[in-house]
Design a protein around this motif. Sequence first.
Motif, PDB file in Angstrom:
ATOM      1  N   UNK A 174     -33.727 -46.210 -24.130  1.00  0.00           N
ATOM      2  CA  UNK A 174     -32.797 -45.287 -23.379  1.00  0.00           C
ATOM      3  C   UNK A 174     -32.918 -44.568 -21.816  1.00  0.00           C
ATOM      4  N   UNK A 175     -34.171 -45.193 -21.992  1.00  0.00           N
ATOM      5  CA  UNK A 175     -35.134 -45.062 -20.493  1.00  0.00           C
ATOM      6  C   UNK A 175     -34.709 -45.781 -19.754  1.00  0.00           C
ATOM      7  N   UNK A 176     -34.794 -47.354 -20.307  1.00  0.00           N
ATOM      8  CA  UNK A 176     -35.169 -48.342 -19.020  1.00  0.00           C
ATOM      9  C   UNK A 176     -33.465 -48.808 -19.550  1.00  0.00           C
ATOM     10  N   UNK A 177     -32.795 -48.527 -19.893  1.00  0.00           N
ATOM     11  CA  UNK A 177     -31.442 -48.489 -19.607  1.00  0.00           C
ATOM     12  C   UNK A 177     -30.800 -47.793 -18.458  1.00  0.00           C
ATOM     13  N   UNK A 178     -31.224 -46.794 -19.064  1.00  0.00           N
ATOM     14  CA  UNK A 178     -30.286 -45.780 -17.650  1.00  0.00           C
ATOM     15  C   UNK A 178     -30.896 -46.139 -16.283  1.00  0.00           C
ATOM     16  N   UNK A 179     -32.087 -46.581 -16.267  1.00  0.00           N
ATOM     17  CA  UNK A 179     -32.305 -46.516 -14.928  1.00  0.00           C
ATOM     18  C   UNK A 179     -32.001 -47.994 -14.338  1.00  0.00           C
ATOM     19  N   UNK A 180     -31.543 -49.084 -14.910  1.00  0.00           N
ATOM     20  CA  UNK A 180     -31.070 -49.564 -14.629  1.00  0.00           C
ATOM     21  C   UNK A 180     -30.276 -50.247 -14.057  1.00  0.00           C
ATOM     22  N   UNK A 181     -28.575 -49.580 -15.079  1.00  0.00           N
ATOM     23  CA  UNK A 181     -27.796 -48.824 -14.514  1.00  0.00           C
ATOM     24  C   UNK A 181     -27.193 -48.371 -13.640  1.00  0.00           C
ATOM     25  N   UNK A 182     -28.285 -47.892 -13.063  1.00  0.00           N
ATOM     26  CA  UNK A 182     -28.300 -46.733 -11.901  1.00  0.00           C
ATOM     27  C   UNK A 182     -29.138 -47.738 -10.969  1.00  0.00           C
ATOM     28  N   UNK A 183     -29.787 -48.618 -11.182  1.00  0.00           N
ATOM     29  CA  UNK A 183     -30.293 -49.874 -10.508  1.00  0.00           C
ATOM     30  C   UNK A 183     -29.195 -50.087 -10.022  1.00  0.00           C
ATOM     31  N   UNK A 184     -28.385 -50.815 -10.086  1.00  0.00           N
ATOM     32  CA  UNK A 184     -27.557 -52.048 -10.604  1.00  0.00           C
ATOM     33  C   UNK A 184     -25.604 -51.255  -9.850  1.00  0.00           C
TER      34      UNK A 184
ATOM     35  N   UNK B  95     -20.638 -47.097 -12.234  1.00  0.00           N
ATOM     36  CA  UNK B  95     -21.114 -47.984 -12.381  1.00  0.00           C
ATOM     37  C   UNK B  95     -20.412 -49.625 -13.555  1.00  0.00           C
ATOM     38  N   UNK B  96     -20.540 -48.600 -14.546  1.00  0.00           N
ATOM     39  CA  UNK B  96     -19.214 -49.540 -16.038  1.00  0.00           C
ATOM     40  C   UNK B  96     -17.920 -49.968 -15.110  1.00  0.00           C
ATOM     41  N   UNK B  97     -17.131 -48.901 -14.833  1.00  0.00           N
ATOM     42  CA  UNK B  97     -16.177 -49.097 -14.302  1.00  0.00           C
ATOM     43  C   UNK B  97     -16.482 -49.374 -13.186  1.00  0.00           C
ATOM     44  N   UNK B  98     -16.313 -50.163 -12.394  1.00  0.00           N
ATOM     45  CA  UNK B  98     -17.451 -50.506 -10.772  1.00  0.00           C
ATOM     46  C   UNK B  98     -17.366 -52.330 -11.258  1.00  0.00           C
ATOM     47  N   UNK B  99     -18.061 -53.049 -11.794  1.00  0.00           N
ATOM     48  CA  UNK B  99     -18.029 -53.729 -13.213  1.00  0.00           C
ATOM     49  C   UNK B  99     -16.929 -54.447 -13.647  1.00  0.00           C
ATOM     50  N   UNK B 100     -16.284 -53.574 -13.762  1.00  0.00           N
ATOM     51  CA  UNK B 100     -15.142 -54.264 -15.040  1.00  0.00           C
ATOM     52  C   UNK B 100     -14.084 -54.457 -13.833  1.00  0.00           C
ATOM     53  N   UNK B 101     -13.807 -53.867 -12.789  1.00  0.00           N
ATOM     54  CA  UNK B 101     -12.536 -54.066 -11.812  1.00  0.00           C
ATOM     55  C   UNK B 101     -13.204 -55.410 -11.091  1.00  0.00           C
ATOM     56  N   UNK B 102     -14.912 -55.673 -11.001  1.00  0.00           N
ATOM     57  CA  UNK B 102     -14.783 -56.647 -10.348  1.00  0.00           C
ATOM     58  C   UNK B 102     -14.706 -58.069 -11.372  1.00  0.00           C
ATOM     59  N   UNK B 103     -15.373 -58.130 -12.199  1.00  0.00           N
ATOM     60  CA  UNK B 103     -14.740 -58.916 -13.774  1.00  0.00           C
ATOM     61  C   UNK B 103     -13.280 -59.219 -14.067  1.00  0.00           C
ATOM     62  N   UNK B 104     -12.979 -58.319 -13.892  1.00  0.00           N
ATOM     63  CA  UNK B 104     -11.106 -58.699 -13.801  1.00  0.00           C
ATOM     64  C   UNK B 104     -10.667 -59.482 -12.827  1.00  0.00           C
ATOM     65  N   UNK B 105     -10.728 -58.435 -11.769  1.00  0.00           N
ATOM     66  CA  UNK B 105     -10.893 -59.431 -11.260  1.00  0.00           C
ATOM     67  C   UNK B 105     -10.969 -60.814 -10.743  1.00  0.00           C
ATOM     68  N   UNK B 106     -12.187 -61.472 -11.248  1.00  0.00           N
ATOM     69  CA  UNK B 106     -12.629 -62.768 -10.753  1.00  0.00           C
ATOM     70  C   UNK B 106     -11.551 -63.585 -12.684  1.00  0.00           C
ATOM     71  N   UNK B 107     -11.333 -62.277 -13.471  1.00  0.00           N
ATOM     72  CA  UNK B 107     -11.038 -63.266 -13.953  1.00  0.00           C
ATOM     73  C   UNK B 107      -9.386 -63.777 -14.295  1.00  0.00           C
TER      74      UNK B 107
END
Length: 360
Positions: A190-200, A290-302
Amino acid sequence: MHALKYRYDSVRRGLDSSTNGHGKKTANTVSISSEDKSTIGLLYWLAVMFDTVSSSMNERPLVVADEECQHSSPQEEPPAAGEQDETSSGRWKIDVFIQDDLEAPGELLHWPCSYEAAAEAVTKSAPVKVLLFRHVSYLQNILRKGGRGQKVEEIIRSTTSVYRYWNMTYGSFFRELVQNFDAVPPRIQSWFVCISAHWHLAALMLADLVEFVDGNNLGTGTVVRSRVNSKMASRIRESSVRELSDLASVATPPNEESGNIPGPQLPDFHHAVNEGTILTEPWTMILIRAFSKASVILLGEADESLRYGRATLGHNNEEFRESLERAEECIKGLWLLGKKSDMARKIAEVLSVASDGLRR
Protein backbone atom coordinates in the motif's frame (compact mmCIF):
# COMPACT_ATOMS: atom_id res chain seq x y z
CA MET A 1 -0.43 25.03 9.85
CA HIS A 2 1.60 27.87 8.39
CA ALA A 3 0.40 30.14 11.21
CA LEU A 4 1.29 27.52 13.84
CA LYS A 5 4.82 27.20 12.46
CA TYR A 6 5.16 30.98 12.42
CA ARG A 7 4.05 31.13 16.05
CA TYR A 8 6.42 28.31 16.98
CA ASP A 9 9.39 30.08 15.38
CA SER A 10 8.52 33.26 17.27
CA VAL A 11 8.37 31.45 20.60
CA ARG A 12 11.58 29.55 19.87
CA ARG A 13 13.43 32.78 19.12
CA GLY A 14 11.93 34.62 22.08
CA LEU A 15 9.83 36.91 19.89
CA ASP A 16 6.44 35.83 21.24
CA SER A 17 3.98 38.42 22.48
CA SER A 18 4.07 37.26 26.11
CA THR A 19 6.08 40.26 27.31
CA ASN A 20 5.36 43.18 29.57
CA GLY A 21 5.55 46.80 28.56
CA HIS A 22 9.33 46.89 29.07
CA GLY A 23 10.05 44.04 26.66
CA LYS A 24 10.64 41.49 29.42
CA LYS A 25 9.03 38.08 29.30
CA THR A 26 6.16 37.48 31.68
CA ALA A 27 5.71 34.36 33.78
CA ASN A 28 3.18 32.78 31.42
CA THR A 29 5.60 32.49 28.49
CA VAL A 30 4.78 29.44 26.40
CA SER A 31 7.27 26.59 26.69
CA ILE A 32 7.65 24.05 23.92
CA SER A 33 8.88 20.55 24.65
CA SER A 34 11.03 18.49 22.31
CA GLU A 35 7.97 16.37 21.54
CA ASP A 36 6.03 19.49 20.57
CA LYS A 37 8.90 20.55 18.32
CA SER A 38 8.91 17.19 16.55
CA THR A 39 5.14 17.24 16.13
CA ILE A 40 5.10 20.76 14.70
CA GLY A 41 7.99 19.91 12.39
CA LEU A 42 6.22 16.81 11.08
CA LEU A 43 2.90 18.59 10.56
CA TYR A 44 4.64 21.46 8.82
CA TRP A 45 6.48 19.08 6.51
CA LEU A 46 3.15 17.46 5.63
CA ALA A 47 1.74 20.90 4.81
CA VAL A 48 4.74 21.69 2.60
CA MET A 49 4.42 18.31 0.89
CA PHE A 50 0.70 18.73 0.20
CA ASP A 51 1.22 22.27 -1.04
CA THR A 52 4.07 21.22 -3.34
CA VAL A 53 2.16 18.34 -4.93
CA SER A 54 -1.12 20.24 -5.19
CA SER A 55 0.39 23.41 -6.64
CA SER A 56 2.29 21.65 -9.42
CA MET A 57 -0.58 19.27 -10.18
CA ASN A 58 -3.09 22.14 -10.42
CA GLU A 59 -0.60 24.63 -11.91
CA ARG A 60 -1.07 27.23 -9.21
CA PRO A 61 1.47 29.26 -7.20
CA LEU A 62 3.01 27.71 -4.10
CA VAL A 63 1.48 28.84 -0.83
CA VAL A 64 4.53 27.99 1.28
CA ALA A 65 7.45 29.79 -0.34
CA ASP A 66 10.94 28.31 -0.50
CA GLU A 67 12.28 30.60 2.21
CA GLU A 68 9.61 29.25 4.57
CA CYS A 69 10.67 25.64 3.97
CA GLN A 70 14.02 25.81 5.69
CA HIS A 71 15.32 22.52 6.97
CA SER A 72 16.11 22.56 10.69
CA SER A 73 19.01 20.55 12.01
CA PRO A 74 18.51 18.53 15.20
CA GLN A 75 20.33 21.25 17.13
CA GLU A 76 18.37 23.97 15.30
CA GLU A 77 21.48 26.08 14.97
CA PRO A 78 21.20 29.10 12.68
CA PRO A 79 23.63 29.21 9.74
CA ALA A 80 26.89 31.00 10.37
CA ALA A 81 27.49 34.43 8.90
CA GLY A 82 27.88 34.18 5.16
CA GLU A 83 26.81 30.53 5.15
CA GLN A 84 24.02 29.63 2.77
CA ASP A 85 21.06 27.51 3.75
CA GLU A 86 19.26 25.20 1.35
CA THR A 87 16.91 27.89 0.08
CA SER A 88 19.35 30.76 -0.31
CA SER A 89 19.57 30.13 -4.07
CA GLY A 90 15.80 30.47 -4.31
CA ARG A 91 15.18 26.73 -4.65
CA TRP A 92 15.45 23.62 -2.54
CA LYS A 93 18.89 22.07 -2.41
CA ILE A 94 18.85 18.49 -3.61
CA ASP A 95 21.46 17.28 -1.13
CA VAL A 96 19.19 18.16 1.80
CA PHE A 97 16.65 15.61 0.59
CA ILE A 98 19.00 13.13 -1.08
CA GLN A 99 22.00 12.57 1.15
CA ASP A 100 23.73 10.41 -1.40
CA ASP A 101 25.80 10.66 -4.56
CA LEU A 102 23.35 11.45 -7.36
CA GLU A 103 25.53 9.92 -10.07
CA ALA A 104 26.80 6.91 -8.12
CA PRO A 105 24.35 6.00 -5.34
CA GLY A 106 25.56 3.99 -2.38
CA GLU A 107 24.27 0.54 -1.51
CA LEU A 108 21.23 -0.34 -3.61
CA LEU A 109 18.36 -2.30 -2.10
CA HIS A 110 16.88 -5.32 -3.87
CA TRP A 111 13.94 -7.60 -3.23
CA PRO A 112 13.74 -9.90 -1.34
CA CYS A 113 14.81 -8.04 1.78
CA SER A 114 13.59 -7.63 5.35
CA TYR A 115 10.37 -5.81 6.15
CA GLU A 116 12.35 -3.16 8.04
CA ALA A 117 14.69 -2.50 5.11
CA ALA A 118 11.79 -2.24 2.66
CA ALA A 119 9.86 0.08 4.98
CA GLU A 120 12.90 2.32 5.40
CA ALA A 121 13.41 2.53 1.63
CA VAL A 122 9.77 3.41 1.01
CA THR A 123 9.90 6.05 3.76
CA LYS A 124 13.04 7.63 2.31
CA SER A 125 11.54 7.68 -1.18
CA ALA A 126 8.72 10.05 -0.19
CA PRO A 127 10.88 13.22 0.12
CA VAL A 128 12.50 12.45 -3.26
CA LYS A 129 9.04 12.25 -4.81
CA VAL A 130 8.15 15.63 -3.31
CA LEU A 131 11.45 17.03 -4.58
CA LEU A 132 10.49 16.11 -8.15
CA PHE A 133 7.10 17.79 -7.79
CA ARG A 134 8.85 20.90 -6.41
CA HIS A 135 11.15 21.04 -9.42
CA VAL A 136 8.21 20.57 -11.77
CA SER A 137 6.67 23.59 -10.05
CA TYR A 138 9.89 25.58 -10.58
CA LEU A 139 9.81 24.75 -14.28
CA GLN A 140 6.12 25.66 -14.55
CA ASN A 141 6.72 28.99 -12.85
CA ILE A 142 9.71 30.07 -14.92
CA LEU A 143 7.90 29.19 -18.15
CA ARG A 144 4.81 31.05 -16.97
CA LYS A 145 6.98 34.12 -16.39
CA GLY A 146 8.45 33.92 -19.88
CA GLY A 147 11.83 32.54 -18.85
CA ARG A 148 14.11 30.96 -21.42
CA GLY A 149 17.70 30.00 -22.09
CA GLN A 150 20.15 29.07 -19.37
CA LYS A 151 17.73 29.64 -16.48
CA VAL A 152 15.32 27.08 -17.93
CA GLU A 153 18.15 24.66 -18.67
CA GLU A 154 19.43 24.91 -15.11
CA ILE A 155 16.08 23.76 -13.72
CA ILE A 156 15.74 20.96 -16.28
CA ARG A 157 19.28 19.79 -15.51
CA SER A 158 18.58 19.73 -11.77
CA THR A 159 15.25 17.98 -12.28
CA THR A 160 16.65 15.28 -14.55
CA SER A 161 19.39 14.55 -12.02
CA VAL A 162 16.67 13.77 -9.46
CA TYR A 163 14.85 11.68 -12.08
CA ARG A 164 17.98 9.65 -12.88
CA TYR A 165 18.74 9.09 -9.20
CA TRP A 166 15.23 7.74 -8.59
CA ASN A 167 15.52 5.29 -11.49
CA MET A 168 18.79 3.94 -10.14
CA THR A 169 17.52 3.57 -6.57
CA TYR A 170 13.87 3.62 -5.52
CA GLY A 171 12.53 3.17 -9.04
CA SER A 172 14.57 0.02 -9.52
CA PHE A 173 13.51 -1.35 -6.13
CA PHE A 174 9.84 -0.55 -6.75
CA ARG A 175 9.95 -2.36 -10.09
CA GLU A 176 11.20 -5.44 -8.27
CA LEU A 177 8.33 -5.09 -5.79
CA VAL A 178 5.85 -4.98 -8.69
CA GLN A 179 7.38 -8.10 -10.22
CA ASN A 180 7.10 -9.95 -6.90
CA PHE A 181 3.94 -8.23 -5.70
CA ASP A 182 2.25 -11.23 -4.10
CA ALA A 183 5.30 -11.85 -1.90
CA VAL A 184 5.46 -8.25 -0.65
CA PRO A 185 3.87 -7.55 2.79
CA PRO A 186 0.49 -5.79 2.44
CA ARG A 187 1.56 -2.62 4.23
CA ILE A 188 4.60 -2.25 1.99
CA GLN A 189 2.31 -2.83 -1.00
CA SER A 190 0.00 0.00 0.00
CA TRP A 191 2.87 2.40 0.70
CA PHE A 192 4.99 1.91 -2.37
CA VAL A 193 2.10 1.75 -4.86
CA CYS A 194 0.86 5.17 -3.79
CA ILE A 195 4.31 6.78 -3.78
CA SER A 196 5.22 5.23 -7.12
CA ALA A 197 1.99 6.44 -8.76
CA HIS A 198 2.66 9.96 -7.45
CA TRP A 199 6.17 9.85 -8.88
CA HIS A 200 5.04 8.80 -12.33
CA LEU A 201 2.41 11.54 -12.46
CA ALA A 202 5.16 14.07 -11.75
CA ALA A 203 7.34 12.41 -14.42
CA LEU A 204 4.55 12.71 -17.00
CA MET A 205 4.15 16.38 -16.12
CA LEU A 206 7.91 16.82 -16.49
CA ALA A 207 7.83 15.16 -19.92
CA ASP A 208 5.12 17.57 -21.08
CA LEU A 209 7.12 20.57 -19.87
CA VAL A 210 10.38 19.41 -21.45
CA GLU A 211 8.54 18.79 -24.71
CA PHE A 212 7.09 22.31 -24.53
CA VAL A 213 10.53 23.82 -23.91
CA ASP A 214 12.10 21.92 -26.80
CA GLY A 215 9.20 22.50 -29.17
CA ASN A 216 9.31 26.26 -28.60
CA ASN A 217 13.11 26.62 -28.42
CA LEU A 218 13.00 28.01 -24.89
CA GLY A 219 16.23 26.31 -23.85
CA THR A 220 19.73 26.61 -25.25
CA GLY A 221 20.26 25.41 -28.81
CA THR A 222 22.70 22.53 -28.41
CA VAL A 223 21.00 21.11 -25.33
CA VAL A 224 17.56 21.31 -26.95
CA ARG A 225 18.82 19.49 -30.04
CA SER A 226 20.40 16.82 -27.85
CA ARG A 227 17.13 16.23 -26.00
CA VAL A 228 15.12 16.14 -29.22
CA ASN A 229 17.54 13.70 -30.86
CA SER A 230 17.50 11.42 -27.82
CA LYS A 231 13.69 11.69 -27.57
CA MET A 232 14.06 12.41 -23.87
CA ALA A 233 10.47 13.55 -23.27
CA SER A 234 9.04 10.59 -25.17
CA ARG A 235 11.19 8.12 -23.26
CA ILE A 236 10.19 9.56 -19.88
CA ARG A 237 6.54 9.43 -20.92
CA GLU A 238 6.75 5.90 -22.30
CA SER A 239 8.48 4.57 -19.20
CA SER A 240 6.00 6.13 -16.78
CA VAL A 241 2.81 5.09 -18.57
CA ARG A 242 4.03 1.50 -18.71
CA GLU A 243 4.97 1.46 -15.06
CA LEU A 244 1.60 2.97 -14.16
CA SER A 245 -0.15 0.22 -16.12
CA ASP A 246 1.97 -2.36 -14.28
CA LEU A 247 0.96 -0.78 -10.97
CA ALA A 248 -2.71 -0.84 -11.95
CA SER A 249 -2.38 -4.48 -12.98
CA VAL A 250 -1.04 -5.68 -9.62
CA ALA A 251 -2.84 -3.21 -7.34
CA THR A 252 -6.35 -4.11 -8.53
CA PRO A 253 -8.11 -7.45 -8.05
CA PRO A 254 -8.07 -9.82 -11.04
CA ASN A 255 -11.09 -9.99 -13.30
CA GLU A 256 -13.80 -12.48 -12.40
CA GLU A 257 -13.40 -15.72 -14.30
CA SER A 258 -15.83 -18.62 -14.52
CA GLY A 259 -18.03 -17.05 -11.89
CA ASN A 260 -15.24 -17.00 -9.30
CA ILE A 261 -15.24 -13.77 -7.31
CA PRO A 262 -11.70 -12.83 -6.24
CA GLY A 263 -11.14 -12.19 -2.56
CA PRO A 264 -9.85 -8.89 -1.18
CA GLN A 265 -6.21 -8.08 -1.89
CA LEU A 266 -5.71 -6.75 1.65
CA PRO A 267 -7.85 -8.97 3.90
CA ASP A 268 -6.45 -7.46 7.11
CA PHE A 269 -7.38 -3.91 6.10
CA HIS A 270 -10.68 -2.11 6.61
CA HIS A 271 -13.46 -3.40 4.37
CA ALA A 272 -13.74 0.00 2.66
CA VAL A 273 -10.25 -0.32 1.15
CA ASN A 274 -9.30 -4.00 1.28
CA GLU A 275 -10.61 -4.90 -2.18
CA GLY A 276 -7.63 -3.38 -3.97
CA THR A 277 -4.32 -1.83 -2.95
CA ILE A 278 -4.94 1.46 -4.74
CA LEU A 279 -7.99 2.09 -2.57
CA THR A 280 -5.65 2.75 0.38
CA GLU A 281 -4.53 6.02 -1.24
CA PRO A 282 -6.22 8.85 0.74
CA TRP A 283 -5.51 11.48 -1.94
CA THR A 284 -7.59 9.83 -4.65
CA MET A 285 -7.24 12.71 -7.10
CA ILE A 286 -3.55 11.98 -7.64
CA LEU A 287 -4.27 8.43 -8.76
CA ILE A 288 -7.16 9.63 -10.92
CA ARG A 289 -4.83 12.09 -12.65
CA ALA A 290 -2.06 9.51 -13.03
CA PHE A 291 -4.16 6.65 -14.42
CA SER A 292 -6.32 8.85 -16.64
CA LYS A 293 -3.26 10.59 -18.12
CA ALA A 294 -1.56 7.25 -18.74
CA SER A 295 -4.75 5.84 -20.30
CA VAL A 296 -5.08 8.76 -22.72
CA ILE A 297 -1.44 8.41 -23.81
CA LEU A 298 -1.72 4.65 -24.29
CA LEU A 299 -5.01 4.92 -26.18
CA GLY A 300 -3.36 7.53 -28.38
CA GLU A 301 -0.53 5.11 -29.11
CA ALA A 302 -3.01 2.37 -29.95
CA ASP A 303 -5.00 4.69 -32.20
CA GLU A 304 -1.86 5.82 -34.01
CA SER A 305 -0.78 2.24 -34.52
CA LEU A 306 -4.21 1.36 -35.86
CA ARG A 307 -4.42 4.36 -38.18
CA TYR A 308 -0.95 4.32 -39.70
CA GLY A 309 0.53 0.94 -38.90
CA ARG A 310 -1.64 -1.06 -41.28
CA ALA A 311 -0.35 0.91 -44.23
CA THR A 312 3.24 0.09 -43.33
CA LEU A 313 4.87 -3.09 -44.55
CA GLY A 314 5.80 -5.37 -41.73
CA HIS A 315 3.41 -3.76 -39.26
CA ASN A 316 3.21 -5.71 -36.03
CA ASN A 317 -0.23 -5.82 -34.43
CA GLU A 318 1.51 -6.63 -31.15
CA GLU A 319 2.24 -2.93 -30.56
CA PHE A 320 -1.44 -2.06 -30.94
CA ARG A 321 -2.51 -4.90 -28.68
CA GLU A 322 0.03 -4.07 -25.97
CA SER A 323 -0.88 -0.37 -25.88
CA LEU A 324 -4.58 -1.16 -25.70
CA GLU A 325 -4.16 -3.79 -22.98
CA ARG A 326 -2.03 -1.45 -20.91
CA ALA A 327 -4.59 1.32 -21.30
CA GLU A 328 -7.30 -1.06 -20.12
CA GLU A 329 -5.26 -1.90 -17.01
CA CYS A 330 -5.20 1.81 -16.13
CA ILE A 331 -8.92 2.07 -16.86
CA LYS A 332 -9.50 -0.89 -14.56
CA GLY A 333 -7.71 1.06 -11.85
CA LEU A 334 -10.04 3.99 -12.46
CA TRP A 335 -13.08 1.70 -12.22
CA LEU A 336 -11.87 0.52 -8.82
CA LEU A 337 -11.24 4.09 -7.69
CA GLY A 338 -14.83 4.74 -8.78
CA LYS A 339 -15.91 3.00 -5.59
CA LYS A 340 -14.80 6.11 -3.72
CA SER A 341 -14.92 8.79 -6.42
CA ASP A 342 -17.67 9.65 -8.90
CA MET A 343 -15.08 11.46 -11.01
CA ALA A 344 -12.99 8.31 -11.38
CA ARG A 345 -16.04 6.32 -12.43
CA LYS A 346 -17.11 8.90 -15.02
CA ILE A 347 -13.61 9.08 -16.49
CA ALA A 348 -13.46 5.28 -16.62
CA GLU A 349 -16.76 5.24 -18.52
CA VAL A 350 -15.49 7.70 -21.14
CA LEU A 351 -12.16 5.93 -21.57
CA SER A 352 -13.85 2.53 -21.78
CA VAL A 353 -15.98 3.76 -24.68
CA ALA A 354 -12.81 4.95 -26.45
CA SER A 355 -11.10 1.61 -25.80
CA ASP A 356 -14.07 -0.38 -27.08
CA GLY A 357 -14.12 1.78 -30.20
CA LEU A 358 -10.52 0.86 -30.97
CA ARG A 359 -11.21 -2.85 -30.51
CA ARG A 360 -13.97 -2.89 -33.12
